[in-house]
Motif scaffolding. Structure first.
Motif, PDB file in Angstrom:
ATOM      1  N   ASP A  64       0.498 -12.177  -8.714  1.00  0.00           N
ATOM      2  CA  ASP A  64      -0.081 -12.419  -7.387  1.00  0.00           C
ATOM      3  C   ASP A  64       0.376 -11.346  -6.397  1.00  0.00           C
ATOM      4  N   ALA A  65       1.653 -10.965  -6.476  1.00  0.00           N
ATOM      5  CA  ALA A  65       2.169  -9.934  -5.561  1.00  0.00           C
ATOM      6  C   ALA A  65       1.525  -8.583  -5.856  1.00  0.00           C
ATOM      7  N   TYR A  66       1.351  -8.263  -7.143  1.00  0.00           N
ATOM      8  CA  TYR A  66       0.702  -7.008  -7.505  1.00  0.00           C
ATOM      9  C   TYR A  66      -0.735  -6.986  -7.005  1.00  0.00           C
ATOM     10  N   HIS A  67      -1.459  -8.062  -7.207  1.00  0.00           N
ATOM     11  CA  HIS A  67      -2.848  -8.112  -6.745  1.00  0.00           C
ATOM     12  C   HIS A  67      -2.950  -8.033  -5.225  1.00  0.00           C
ATOM     13  N   ALA A  68      -1.994  -8.636  -4.532  1.00  0.00           N
ATOM     14  CA  ALA A  68      -1.990  -8.533  -3.073  1.00  0.00           C
ATOM     15  C   ALA A  68      -1.779  -7.090  -2.631  1.00  0.00           C
ATOM     16  N   ARG A  69      -0.909  -6.378  -3.339  1.00  0.00           N
ATOM     17  CA  ARG A  69      -0.670  -4.962  -3.022  1.00  0.00           C
ATOM     18  C   ARG A  69      -1.909  -4.131  -3.318  1.00  0.00           C
ATOM     19  N   VAL A  70      -2.567  -4.395  -4.450  1.00  0.00           N
ATOM     20  CA  VAL A  70      -3.801  -3.689  -4.783  1.00  0.00           C
ATOM     21  C   VAL A  70      -4.832  -3.882  -3.668  1.00  0.00           C
ATOM     22  N   ARG A  71      -4.972  -5.106  -3.234  1.00  0.00           N
ATOM     23  CA  ARG A  71      -5.949  -5.431  -2.181  1.00  0.00           C
ATOM     24  C   ARG A  71      -5.597  -4.708  -0.881  1.00  0.00           C
ATOM     25  N   GLU A  72      -4.329  -4.716  -0.524  1.00  0.00           N
ATOM     26  CA  GLU A  72      -3.902  -4.112   0.741  1.00  0.00           C
ATOM     27  C   GLU A  72      -4.075  -2.600   0.736  1.00  0.00           C
ATOM     28  N   GLU A  73      -3.688  -1.943  -0.363  1.00  0.00           N
ATOM     29  CA  GLU A  73      -3.702  -0.482  -0.390  1.00  0.00           C
ATOM     30  C   GLU A  73      -5.092   0.097  -0.641  1.00  0.00           C
ATOM     31  N   LEU A  74      -5.914  -0.623  -1.377  1.00  0.00           N
ATOM     32  CA  LEU A  74      -7.215  -0.053  -1.741  1.00  0.00           C
ATOM     33  C   LEU A  74      -8.350  -0.443  -0.813  1.00  0.00           C
ATOM     34  N   SER A  75      -8.255  -1.581  -0.173  1.00  0.00           N
ATOM     35  CA  SER A  75      -9.369  -2.046   0.661  1.00  0.00           C
ATOM     36  C   SER A  75      -9.838  -1.017   1.675  1.00  0.00           C
ATOM     37  N   PRO A  76      -8.927  -0.299   2.366  1.00  0.00           N
ATOM     38  CA  PRO A  76      -9.401   0.705   3.336  1.00  0.00           C
ATOM     39  C   PRO A  76     -10.217   1.834   2.713  1.00  0.00           C
ATOM     40  N   LEU A  77     -10.116   2.001   1.388  1.00  0.00           N
ATOM     41  CA  LEU A  77     -10.815   3.099   0.717  1.00  0.00           C
ATOM     42  C   LEU A  77     -12.136   2.677   0.096  1.00  0.00           C
ATOM     43  N   LEU A  78     -12.510   1.405   0.251  1.00  0.00           N
ATOM     44  CA  LEU A  78     -13.662   0.856  -0.449  1.00  0.00           C
ATOM     45  C   LEU A  78     -14.798   0.508   0.499  1.00  0.00           C
ATOM     46  N   ASP A  79     -16.014   0.473  -0.032  1.00  0.00           N
ATOM     47  CA  ASP A  79     -17.162   0.013   0.729  1.00  0.00           C
ATOM     48  C   ASP A  79     -17.091  -1.510   0.848  1.00  0.00           C
ATOM     49  N   ALA A  80     -17.883  -2.083   1.728  1.00  0.00           N
ATOM     50  CA  ALA A  80     -17.805  -3.508   2.027  1.00  0.00           C
ATOM     51  C   ALA A  80     -18.089  -4.371   0.807  1.00  0.00           C
ATOM     52  N   ALA A  81     -19.084  -4.000   0.000  1.00  0.00           N
ATOM     53  CA  ALA A  81     -19.427  -4.814  -1.163  1.00  0.00           C
ATOM     54  C   ALA A  81     -18.285  -4.831  -2.181  1.00  0.00           C
ATOM     55  N   THR A  82     -17.668  -3.678  -2.384  1.00  0.00           N
ATOM     56  CA  THR A  82     -16.554  -3.632  -3.335  1.00  0.00           C
ATOM     57  C   THR A  82     -15.337  -4.371  -2.794  1.00  0.00           C
TER      58      THR A  82
END
Length: 615
Positions: A584-602
């Motif tokens: 869960d912590a790893y997935h939260a980090r993935v979400r936090e670090e990558l979201s700014p680099l992704l389009d809205a649908a992704t």
């Protein structure tokens, strides 16, 4: 939002052609004729070039040309009436599919080594020929003992016998050599040379032959393109304890920028000048270090014939290169963020497209390469993408070809192992996803592999611990069910260099102590032949780890790779509380670090893909 897959021919960095064994009979027949003309009993054909490289240029792909086998490791021994191809566990299935087994017998390394096969099959009095540029002293000694035990002997050839019959053999590569900026290298070439000289002085050596092109590139802050997927120039260097180093490169390779960077730092000489320089070292009575892993027998013999002393041992550059400095670590983190965004876009696309049966293995490779190119700064893939659906995923180092390409189908697993080369770092990631609904067995096996992955990611161990000592951490959840996998758990990774870098590794044979700054992969797996394969890989950085109340300096791993695992394949009931918390912590980090680099649908897709297990 979905994306349309480009046609397979749009893949930029990977060929999908397979040499197969269509001409194997004629080629092996021609080799046997050459042996008979010279009174030789056989010839050894390793998958190697003059530098013992993993990825070799087209003109050095002798094993693939002769047998059709395209794996990165293997040895063929061709005798007058039989031939064998010895491969390790990664390539057992691939070798059987690619070679004509009526001509060449694939032999698993776990059952028989090349030396054991020679001892059992070389006829008494037989002369086994070899190319002295393609074998190290230690490797040749093993072959010599085997030939002697069979009642035969080895004999070097001035001309490789495969080259003799390979009439349309490509020419040697001549890719430009460019400087690697100091800001990315983190250390000047002059300082690196100084460190190497200090190591030579401590070992009482007069000079070092740099036979590993990766070490040449790292030491002199150069990059090239002579082989696929690894940005190195092929060449040698002589680095004396005193005096100016000499690089032996095609004079047309260094760009003006590279020439300027080398000015006053090293002399550049043509490759054919190497032997004369070795003669000069030998005639001066110098003691010269030759790398045990990559130094060819031909180099040793040349120095010794001129009167010098050869000290076969580790190239000190290898250990220096393995420990990344602050700039290299920062570059790797940046590269992994970019690469993680591309991988996440791919996984989101795959989730939308694959269940409908519209995605093939080759189309998946092409789409992933396109996402990486769109992320920016992509120089190449770091190895041919392993894109295996269903039974193809069970082939550990499967390489899709137009002949083997199959569509991803509901009810199957899809394994994609890929990586990229960016100027600031090298990546390598494997994810396995379910297409449609997975079976209970698939979820069980996947979760056990994930548990082994988490065991490595969370390991804390004292300084001096080797990869062999922690390899079993990844295997225990599988062992508990009577299962295992036949490859190492992790390999070293370079900084915009080789995706497979030593000397560190997490494996039963990983006997080098892990040090802060080393990057290794964490990739346990499980493979059910003919059905599916599972592998889960992140790259991790060795770093110091503080333990409250601890009495010894401790180390641990920081995960660099950023991309979600497939929640549909996870059985939460098999995870312990600490394992679930890590995920869960790893997935939260993935979400936090990558979201700014992704389009809205992704981003929307990633929210669901990384939701807490209990959510």
């Amino acid at each position: 939002m979905t994306h349309t897959a480009p046609p397979p021919s749009s893949a930029r960095f990977q060929s999908f052609e397979d040499p197969g064994h269509r001409e194997g009979a004629a080629r092996i027949g021609a080799l046997r004729a050459a042996l008979a003309q010279r009174g030789l009993a056989g010839f050894v054909v390793p998958r190697a070039d003059e530098h013992q490289s993993e990825y070799v240029p087209p003109h050095a792909e002798r094993l693939a040309w002769l047998t059709g086998f395209t794996g990165s490791a293997g040895t063929a021994i061709v005798l007058g009436d039989r031939a064998a191809l010895v491969v390790d566990g990664r390539y057992t299935l691939q070798a059987a599919e690619q070679v004509d087994t009526a001509l060449v017998t694939p032999v698993p390394l776990a059952e028989t080594t090349p030396e054991a096969w020679i001892e059992a099959n070389l006829p008494p009095g037989g002369v086994l020929a070899y190319d002295p540029w393609l074998h190290t002293p230690d490797g040749l000694a093993k072959l010599e003992r085997a030939a002697a035990a069979a009642g035969g002997r080895l004999e070097p050839q001035n001309l490789n016998l495969v080259d003799l019959i390979w009439v349309d053999r490509p020419g040697a590569p001549r890719a430009p050599v460019v400087p690697q900026p100091d800001a990315l290298a983190g250390e000047t070439a002059a300082d690196k040379i100084g460190r190497v000289r200090e190591a030579l002085a401590r070992a009482k050596l007069d000079a070092l032959v740099v036979s590993d092109p990766h070490n040449l590139a790292w030491t002199f802050n150069l990059r090239g393109g002579d082989v696929a997927h690894t940005p190195i120039p092929l060449g040698y260097a002589l680095l004396p304890r005193e005096g100016m180093p000499v690089l032996f490169l095609d004079p047309g390779k260094p760009t003006p920028e590279a020439q300027a960077a080398l000015s006053g730092l090293a002399e550049v000489a043509a490759p054919d000048a190497l032997t004369a320089r070795l003669d000069a070292l030998g005639s001066a009575g110098a003691t010269v270090r030759l790398d045990a892993a990559t130094g060819a027998v031909a180099l040793r013999r040349r120095i010794e014939a001129a009167g010098g002393r050869v000290d076969v041992g580790p190239d000190p550059i290898t250990a220096m290169k393995a420990v990344k400095n602050a700039a290299e670590i920062a570059g790797s983190r940046a590269a992994h963020r970019r690469d993680g965004a591309a991988m996440t876009r791919f996984l989101a696309w795959l989730a939308g497209e694959a269940p409908g049966g519209a995605v093939s293995e080759i189309a998946a490779v092409a789409r992933l390469e396109a996402f990486r190119a769109e992320a920016g700064d992509l120089r190449d893939v770091s190895f041919p993408t392993i894109s295996g659906s269903g039974p193809n995923g069970a082939i550990v180092h499967y390489r899709v070809t137009r002949a083997s390409d199959r569509r991803l189908a509901p009810g199957e697993l899809f394994l994609v192992d890929s990586g990229a080369q960016y100027p600031d770092g090298t990546t390598d990631i494997t994810r396995t996803v379910a297409v449609g609904a997975p079976t209970d067995e698939m979820r069980d096996r996947y979760t056990r592999v994930l548990r082994g992955h988490i065991a490595i990611a969370t390991a804390v161990f004292p300084r001096g611990t080797t990869g062999a000592q922690i390899d079993g951490f990844a295997r225990r959840p599988l062992w508990e069910a009577g299962l295992d996998f036949d490859h190492g758990t992790g390999h070293g990774v370079g900084a915009f260099l080789s995706v497979h870098e030593g000397p560190q590794r997490i494996a039963k044979t990983g006997h080098v102590a892990l040090q802060p700054g080393m990057i290794v992969s964490n990739e346990p797996g499980y493979y059910r032949a003919g059905a599916y394969g599972i592998r889960l890989e992140n790259l991790v950085l060795v770093e110091e780890r503080a333990v409250a109340g601890g009495e010894r300096p401790m180390l641990g791993f920081a995960t660099l790779t950023l991309a979600p695992f497939d929640r549909a394949l996870i059985d939460p009931g098999l995870l312990g509380p600490a394992e679930a918390a890590w995920l869960d912590a790893y997935h939260a980090r993935v979400r936090e670090e990558l979201s700014p680099l992704l389009d809205a649908a992704t981003r929307d897709w990633l929210e669901g893909a990384t939701a807490p297990l209990g959510g």
